[in-house]
Design a protein around this motif. Structure first.
Motif, short mmCIF file in Angstrom:
data_model
loop_
_atom_site.label_atom_id
_atom_site.label_comp_id
_atom_site.label_asym_id
_atom_site.label_seq_id
_atom_site.Cartn_x
_atom_site.Cartn_y
_atom_site.Cartn_z
N VAL A 178 7.92 0.63 -10.89
CA VAL A 178 7.45 1.35 -9.70
C VAL A 178 6.19 0.68 -9.19
O VAL A 178 5.23 0.48 -9.95
CB VAL A 178 7.16 2.83 -10.02
N ASN A 179 6.18 0.30 -7.92
CA ASN A 179 5.03 -0.38 -7.32
C ASN A 179 4.77 0.14 -5.91
O ASN A 179 5.65 0.75 -5.28
CB ASN A 179 5.26 -1.89 -7.29
N LEU A 180 3.56 -0.14 -5.43
CA LEU A 180 3.12 0.31 -4.10
C LEU A 180 2.55 -0.86 -3.32
O LEU A 180 1.76 -1.64 -3.85
CB LEU A 180 2.05 1.39 -4.27
N ILE A 181 2.97 -0.99 -2.08
CA ILE A 181 2.37 -1.96 -1.16
C ILE A 181 1.45 -1.19 -0.21
O ILE A 181 1.87 -0.24 0.44
CB ILE A 181 3.44 -2.71 -0.35
N ALA A 182 0.19 -1.59 -0.16
CA ALA A 182 -0.79 -0.97 0.73
C ALA A 182 -1.08 -1.95 1.86
O ALA A 182 -1.72 -2.99 1.66
CB ALA A 182 -2.07 -0.64 -0.03
N ALA A 183 -0.60 -1.63 3.03
CA ALA A 183 -0.74 -2.52 4.18
C ALA A 183 -1.86 -2.05 5.09
O ALA A 183 -2.16 -0.86 5.18
CB ALA A 183 0.58 -2.59 4.96
N GLY A 184 -2.46 -3.00 5.78
CA GLY A 184 -3.36 -2.68 6.86
C GLY A 184 -2.56 -2.55 8.14
O GLY A 184 -1.39 -2.15 8.13
N PHE A 185 -3.17 -2.92 9.26
CA PHE A 185 -2.46 -2.87 10.53
C PHE A 185 -1.36 -3.93 10.53
O PHE A 185 -1.61 -5.10 10.23
CB PHE A 185 -3.41 -3.12 11.70
N VAL A 186 -0.15 -3.51 10.84
CA VAL A 186 1.00 -4.41 10.94
C VAL A 186 1.65 -4.17 12.30
O VAL A 186 1.83 -3.02 12.71
CB VAL A 186 2.02 -4.17 9.82
N VAL A 187 2.02 -5.23 12.98
CA VAL A 187 2.67 -5.10 14.28
C VAL A 187 4.11 -4.66 14.08
O VAL A 187 4.97 -5.44 13.68
CB VAL A 187 2.62 -6.43 15.06
N LEU B 268 6.03 -7.01 -12.93
CA LEU B 268 5.16 -6.21 -12.07
C LEU B 268 5.58 -4.75 -12.07
O LEU B 268 6.69 -4.42 -11.67
CB LEU B 268 5.19 -6.77 -10.64
N THR B 269 4.67 -3.88 -12.49
CA THR B 269 4.93 -2.45 -12.41
C THR B 269 3.62 -1.66 -12.45
O THR B 269 2.62 -2.12 -13.01
CB THR B 269 5.87 -1.96 -13.53
N GLY B 270 3.64 -0.50 -11.81
CA GLY B 270 2.50 0.41 -11.84
C GLY B 270 1.31 -0.03 -11.02
O GLY B 270 0.22 0.52 -11.17
N ALA B 271 1.49 -0.98 -10.12
CA ALA B 271 0.36 -1.58 -9.42
C ALA B 271 0.44 -1.34 -7.92
O ALA B 271 1.49 -1.03 -7.36
CB ALA B 271 0.30 -3.08 -9.69
N THR B 272 -0.72 -1.50 -7.27
CA THR B 272 -0.83 -1.42 -5.82
C THR B 272 -1.22 -2.79 -5.29
O THR B 272 -2.19 -3.39 -5.77
CB THR B 272 -1.89 -0.39 -5.41
N TYR B 273 -0.47 -3.28 -4.32
CA TYR B 273 -0.69 -4.62 -3.78
C TYR B 273 -1.14 -4.52 -2.32
O TYR B 273 -0.38 -4.06 -1.46
CB TYR B 273 0.60 -5.45 -3.89
N ASP B 274 -2.38 -4.95 -2.07
CA ASP B 274 -2.92 -4.90 -0.71
C ASP B 274 -2.43 -6.08 0.11
O ASP B 274 -2.35 -7.21 -0.39
CB ASP B 274 -4.45 -4.96 -0.75
N ILE B 275 -2.10 -5.82 1.36
CA ILE B 275 -1.77 -6.89 2.30
C ILE B 275 -2.27 -6.46 3.67
O ILE B 275 -1.60 -5.73 4.40
CB ILE B 275 -0.26 -7.22 2.29
N ASP B 276 -3.48 -6.89 3.99
CA ASP B 276 -4.09 -6.49 5.27
C ASP B 276 -4.84 -7.62 5.96
O ASP B 276 -5.60 -7.37 6.90
CB ASP B 276 -5.00 -5.27 5.06
N GLY B 277 -4.65 -8.84 5.50
CA GLY B 277 -5.31 -9.98 6.15
C GLY B 277 -6.82 -9.97 6.01
O GLY B 277 -7.51 -10.65 6.76
N GLY B 278 -7.32 -9.18 5.05
CA GLY B 278 -8.77 -9.08 4.89
C GLY B 278 -9.42 -8.00 5.73
O GLY B 278 -10.63 -7.97 5.88
N GLY C 19 2.16 2.25 1.25
CA GLY C 19 0.94 2.99 1.53
C GLY C 19 0.10 2.20 2.52
O GLY C 19 0.62 1.37 3.27
N GLY C 20 -1.20 2.44 2.50
CA GLY C 20 -2.06 1.74 3.45
C GLY C 20 -3.45 1.52 2.89
O GLY C 20 -3.83 2.09 1.86
N THR C 21 -4.21 0.69 3.57
CA THR C 21 -5.60 0.43 3.19
C THR C 21 -6.59 1.05 4.17
O THR C 21 -7.77 1.17 3.86
CB THR C 21 -5.87 -1.09 3.12
N GLY C 22 -6.11 1.46 5.33
CA GLY C 22 -7.02 1.91 6.38
C GLY C 22 -7.76 3.18 6.07
O GLY C 22 -8.81 3.45 6.65
N GLY C 23 -7.23 4.00 5.15
CA GLY C 23 -7.88 5.27 4.83
C GLY C 23 -8.85 5.20 3.68
O GLY C 23 -9.31 6.23 3.20
#
Length: 253
Positions: free
Chosen positions: A181-190, A237-247, A144-148
């Motif tokens: 089941v898990n979700l990674i929420a990323a910000g901008f990634v190159v 780890l299950t059922g969680a969302t993990y943010d990775i967007d460098g802040g 997923g993402g964090t930008g929205g």
């Protein structure tokens, strides 16, 4: 006389030995880097992607167990892929799909439907088809993402998907247990996708993020891959969302 000694690198055993990782959207970007890291941890990988040529290059580089070229948003092809897997698997990561921007009042319903199909429905269809094939304790891992998370004109569909994915993840984790089941929420990634979306504005965006992000650099696919493989390895780890967007959420756009 010096008594200094040179520290030897710490050697450790791979943490996914003998396991099989399926990466849907594994021919480039985050999916490819996740497959690469999983291979380094001793896993076998199965890659899918839309472009047969890119898929074959990725498979050759990673010595993939097998590949399948298809559009993951096609329910029939997705079902056929999982049904045709000859053995049980351990982890599935889905990186397919792209953000859909535009004013909600101007966006036609077909475009909105595509946005939901590529994220929410793809997530549900993957879970349904993959669950019988994934060993207990294995992982279904989605992007997923964090930008929205901040409302804005043109972000209506993106924000809706962003809000819905964590809830769907948590409920799937309960229903599909003991598969995790898990979700990674990323910000901008190159990635090649971000390059195609931004075009000539890519370098401007990268420079802006280097100057404003707390980490003072741009997040790259290898960063996300490291998180993805950690989630596969850590069976608590299950059922969680993990943010990775460098802040990125902490600073103004």
């Amino acid at each position: 006389m010096s008594t200094a000694t040179t520290a030897s690198p710490i050697e450790r055993a791979p943490e996914l030995p003998g396991q099989t990782v399926v990466v849907i959207g594994g021919s480039a970007g985050i999916g490819f880097e996740t497959a690469r890291r999983a291979r380094a941890e001793g896993a076998k990988v199965i890659l899918t992607g839309r472009n047969p040529e890119s898929l074959q290059r990725a498979a050759s580089e990673l010595d993939a167990l097998s590949t399948a070229a298809f559009d993951a948003t096609d329910p029939a092809r997705l079902e056929s892929f999982f049904r045709g897997l000859p053995t049980m698997i351990d982890h599935v990561m889905v990186t397919a799909g792209r953000p859909h921007y535009g004013r909600m009042l101007d966006m036609d319903f077909e475009q909105a439907q595509i946005a939901f199909d590529e994220h929410l429905l793809l997530m549900l269809q993957t879970a349904r088809n993959a669950a019988p094939k994934v060993r207990p304790g294995g992982t279904l891992l989605f992007m997923g993402g964090t930008g929205g998370r901040r409302p804005g004109i043109g972000l209506g569909i993106v924000s809706t998907v962003t809000a819905a994915l964590p809830a769907l993840t948590a409920n799937l984790a309960l229903e599909f247990a003991p598969v995790r089941v898990n979700l990674i929420a990323a910000g901008f990634v190159v990635t090649p996708l971000s390059a195609s979306l931004l075009g000539d504005e890519l370098e401007t965006r990268r420079n802006q993020l280097r100057a404003t992000l707390p980490i003072r650099r741009v997040v790259v696919p290898a960063d996300v891959a490291a998180l993805a493989v950690h989630i596969m390895i850590n069976t608590a780890l299950t059922g969680a969302t993990y943010d990775i967007d460098g802040g990125q959420q902490l600073v103004a756009r």
